[in-house]
Design a protein around this motif. Structure first.
Motif, PDB file in Angstrom:
ATOM      1  N   TYR A 112       0.736 -11.961  56.084  1.00 28.19           N
ATOM      2  CA  TYR A 112       1.835 -12.466  55.234  1.00 28.19           C
ATOM      3  C   TYR A 112       2.819 -11.349  54.971  1.00 28.19           C
ATOM      4  N   VAL A 113       2.361 -10.134  54.811  1.00 25.48           N
ATOM      5  CA  VAL A 113       3.450  -8.953  54.727  1.00 25.48           C
ATOM      6  C   VAL A 113       4.086  -8.816  56.141  1.00 25.48           C
ATOM      7  N   ILE A 114       3.294  -9.086  57.165  1.00 15.87           N
ATOM      8  CA  ILE A 114       3.998  -8.690  58.627  1.00 15.87           C
ATOM      9  C   ILE A 114       5.128 -10.158  58.906  1.00 15.87           C
ATOM     10  N   ASP A 115       4.583 -11.170  58.362  1.00 17.54           N
ATOM     11  CA  ASP A 115       5.539 -12.394  58.629  1.00 17.54           C
ATOM     12  C   ASP A 115       6.916 -12.322  57.916  1.00 17.54           C
ATOM     13  N   ILE A 116       6.611 -11.843  56.381  1.00 12.04           N
ATOM     14  CA  ILE A 116       7.867 -11.648  55.595  1.00 12.04           C
ATOM     15  C   ILE A 116       8.740 -10.553  55.933  1.00 12.04           C
ATOM     16  N   LEU A 117       7.925  -9.507  56.377  1.00 17.58           N
ATOM     17  CA  LEU A 117       9.087  -8.013  56.904  1.00 17.58           C
ATOM     18  C   LEU A 117       9.674  -8.758  58.171  1.00 17.58           C
TER      19      LEU A 117
END
Length: 216
Positions: free
Chosen positions: A33-38
């Motif tokens: 989730y963090v990777i995708d949002i960034l």
């Protein structure tokens, strides 16, 4: 050790292994989730950069910081703080509207279309070796749309953007606060459901009839 004790011990071992597995899966989902949002934020910023007045954005941001400093030092009361923040927040939202629009466009393509076409995986999910699957039948574009609207705040971002375009500064200020609080609650509910529910499915998983599983 009696037969009953042996059975209970086996159940306990299986439960411990299941808990550890669930925690690992949650960690993978969080990292993805963090990777995708960034990634989405970076791409949206690059696309919007040529159309942004960076000097104007900087002036508004500095003005917001000054108001926050005055409030923190008790130079102004809460009423004055809100009165100064409302027009500045509205101006910032208008100045950065192209970023919001780009983010909405990229998020929709990435989380809905790309993830569906890529067999339930975003780049973040691929790195973390997880994927979205349907609990019954095959995963559809509608399933992905529902998931993304709920967990990736696409609907809330669209509503907030509409407030910037069609609302006044007061409507935008209070409306955006309400929508963003609702989105935060939805995300928190999903997180708690993933961590503590037996099936490890969040609100967005249940509503879209999907689940996240590990892949080799």
């Amino acid at each position: 050790m009696g037969k009953k004790d042996s059975v209970e011990s086996e159940k306990s071992d299986k439960s411990d292994k299941s808990d550890k597995s669930d925690k690992k899966l949650f960690f993978r989902r969080l990292c993805a989730y963090v990777i995708d949002i960034l990634l989405v934020s970076l791409v949206a910023s690059i696309i919007a950069a040529p159309f942004i007045n960076s000097n104007s954005l900087m002036r508004v941001s500095e003005a917001l910081l000054e108001v926050a400093d005055k409030y923190a030092s008790m130079a102004i009361d809460n009423k004055a703080y809100i009165a100064e923040m409302i027009p500045l927040n509205f101006q910032l939202a208008r100045e950065s509207g192209i970023i919001t629009l780009a983010s909405l466009f990229i998020s929709s393509l990435y989380f809905i279309v790309y993830q569906f076409k890529n067999d339930g995986q975003t780049l973040g999910k691929k790195i973390m070796k997880i994927k979205v699957i349907a609990t019954k039948g095959r995963l559809t574009m509608n399933d992905m749309l529902i998931r993304s609207i709920i967990i990736n705040s696409i609907l809330v971002d669209m509503l907030v953007f509409a407030l910037v375009i069609f609302g006044n500064q007061n409507i935008y200020y209070y409306g955006s606060i309400i929508f963003e609080k609702i989105q935060s609650c939805v995300v928190m509910i999903s997180v708690f459901m993933i961590i503590f529910s037996k099936n490890g499915r969040g609100l967005h998983d249940l509503i879209s009839h999907s689940e996240v599983v590990k892949v080799k």
